[in-house]
Design a protein around this motif. Sequence first.
Motif, PDB file in Angstrom:
ATOM      1  N   ALA A 104       0.830  -1.212   0.000  1.00 21.47           N
ATOM      2  CA  ALA A 104       0.000   0.000   0.000  1.00 21.47           C
ATOM      3  C   ALA A 104       0.863   1.260   0.000  1.00 21.47           C
ATOM      4  O   ALA A 104       0.587   2.209  -0.741  1.00 21.47           O
ATOM      5  N   PHE A 105       1.908   1.277   0.818  1.00 16.48           N
ATOM      6  CA  PHE A 105       2.793   2.444   0.849  1.00 16.48           C
ATOM      7  C   PHE A 105       3.568   2.583  -0.457  1.00 16.48           C
ATOM      8  O   PHE A 105       3.768   3.698  -0.941  1.00 16.48           O
ATOM      9  N   GLN A 106       4.016   1.478  -1.034  1.00 16.08           N
ATOM     10  CA  GLN A 106       4.753   1.539  -2.296  1.00 16.08           C
ATOM     11  C   GLN A 106       3.872   2.095  -3.407  1.00 16.08           C
ATOM     12  O   GLN A 106       4.348   2.860  -4.249  1.00 16.08           O
ATOM     13  N   ARG A 107       2.590   1.741  -3.413  1.00 18.27           N
ATOM     14  CA  ARG A 107       1.669   2.281  -4.418  1.00 18.27           C
ATOM     15  C   ARG A 107       1.522   3.794  -4.273  1.00 18.27           C
ATOM     16  O   ARG A 107       1.205   4.482  -5.231  1.00 18.27           O
ATOM     17  N   ARG A 108       1.762   4.309  -3.078  1.00 16.17           N
ATOM     18  CA  ARG A 108       1.679   5.749  -2.821  1.00 16.17           C
ATOM     19  C   ARG A 108       3.017   6.450  -3.034  1.00 16.17           C
ATOM     20  O   ARG A 108       3.137   7.635  -2.778  1.00 16.17           O
ATOM     21  N   GLY A 109       4.037   5.705  -3.451  1.00 18.16           N
ATOM     22  CA  GLY A 109       5.325   6.315  -3.758  1.00 18.16           C
ATOM     23  C   GLY A 109       6.352   6.283  -2.644  1.00 18.16           C
ATOM     24  O   GLY A 109       7.396   6.910  -2.754  1.00 18.16           O
ATOM     25  N   TYR A 110       6.077   5.569  -1.588  1.00 18.44           N
ATOM     26  CA  TYR A 110       7.030   5.468  -0.481  1.00 18.44           C
ATOM     27  C   TYR A 110       8.056   4.380  -0.754  1.00 18.44           C
ATOM     28  O   TYR A 110       7.761   3.375  -1.397  1.00 18.44           O
ATOM     29  N   ASP A 111       9.263   4.578  -0.227  1.00 18.44           N
ATOM     30  CA  ASP A 111      10.313   3.565  -0.230  1.00 18.44           C
ATOM     31  C   ASP A 111      10.181   2.838   1.115  1.00 18.44           C
ATOM     32  O   ASP A 111      10.352   3.459   2.170  1.00 18.44           O
ATOM     33  N   VAL A 112       9.878   1.539   1.101  1.00 12.38           N
ATOM     34  CA  VAL A 112       9.532   0.807   2.323  1.00 12.38           C
ATOM     35  C   VAL A 112      10.588  -0.237   2.669  1.00 12.38           C
ATOM     36  O   VAL A 112      11.056  -0.978   1.815  1.00 12.38           O
ATOM     37  N   SER A 113      10.952  -0.266   3.958  1.00 14.62           N
ATOM     38  CA  SER A 113      11.810  -1.323   4.503  1.00 14.62           C
ATOM     39  C   SER A 113      11.056  -1.971   5.652  1.00 14.62           C
ATOM     40  O   SER A 113      10.326  -1.297   6.380  1.00 14.62           O
ATOM     41  N   ILE A 114      11.269  -3.279   5.822  1.00 15.40           N
ATOM     42  CA  ILE A 114      10.560  -4.037   6.859  1.00 15.40           C
ATOM     43  C   ILE A 114      11.566  -4.611   7.842  1.00 15.40           C
ATOM     44  O   ILE A 114      12.601  -5.143   7.448  1.00 15.40           O
ATOM     45  N   ALA A 115      11.224  -4.512   9.125  1.00 20.32           N
ATOM     46  CA  ALA A 115      12.009  -5.140  10.186  1.00 20.32           C
ATOM     47  C   ALA A 115      11.049  -5.967  11.040  1.00 20.32           C
ATOM     48  O   ALA A 115       9.974  -5.494  11.401  1.00 20.32           O
ATOM     49  N   ASN A 116      11.442  -7.200  11.345  1.00 17.52           N
ATOM     50  CA  ASN A 116      10.576  -8.090  12.114  1.00 17.52           C
ATOM     51  C   ASN A 116      10.876  -8.079  13.608  1.00 17.52           C
ATOM     52  O   ASN A 116      10.196  -8.742  14.379  1.00 17.52           O
ATOM     53  N   ASN A 117      11.924  -7.344  14.010  1.00 14.52           N
ATOM     54  CA  ASN A 117      12.250  -7.228  15.433  1.00 14.52           C
ATOM     55  C   ASN A 117      13.102  -5.981  15.637  1.00 14.52           C
ATOM     56  O   ASN A 117      13.476  -5.301  14.681  1.00 14.52           O
TER      57      ASN A 117
END
Length: 178
Positions: free
Chosen positions: A25-38
């Motif tokens: 959803a954020f990428q569709r809005r033009g954001y660069d997204v990184s994920i951290a699980n902890n």
Amino acid sequence: MNIPQALSILLVDDDSQFTAVMSRAFQRRGYDVSIANNSAEALAAIAQQHFQRAIVDLKIAKESGLQLIPQLIAAQADIAIVMLTGYSSIVTAVEAVKLGALNYLCKPANLEDILKAFGDSEDPADIPEQPHSIDRLEWEHIQKVLHENNNNVSATARALNMHRRTLQRKLQKKPVKR
């Protein structure tokens, strides 16, 4: 909606399904997204890249997102943090804001709610106000009194004029929905 080009956002949550949906959803809005699980992954990511935004879950596996907020701010003072939780209470909301979170939202929060919490929407004051149920208010009050009594169930029961076993049963239940 116009957002500055490629704002970077860090999603810190142990729920892989949630992070996948939010990331898309954020990428569709033009954001660069990184994920951290902890927390360790979040701190490693913030050491490698500059983020303008972070979404932090209150409970990340057995860790507390509250402890991560000051660490993220220490690493990047200009980061805006929104805390999300499925276990909201007034006590944790106040604590999150005191530690430096910009806002505090209850799950399920959709993309629009999160953008409004960051002030990235066209009408930031338009965060939906959903009144709490009586059961929810009771649960939050119990959590507040429990926190004031340093998680001592007997002292909390006395303060609430409630039998200790009744209080223990209420505490074993998951928080009620709004």
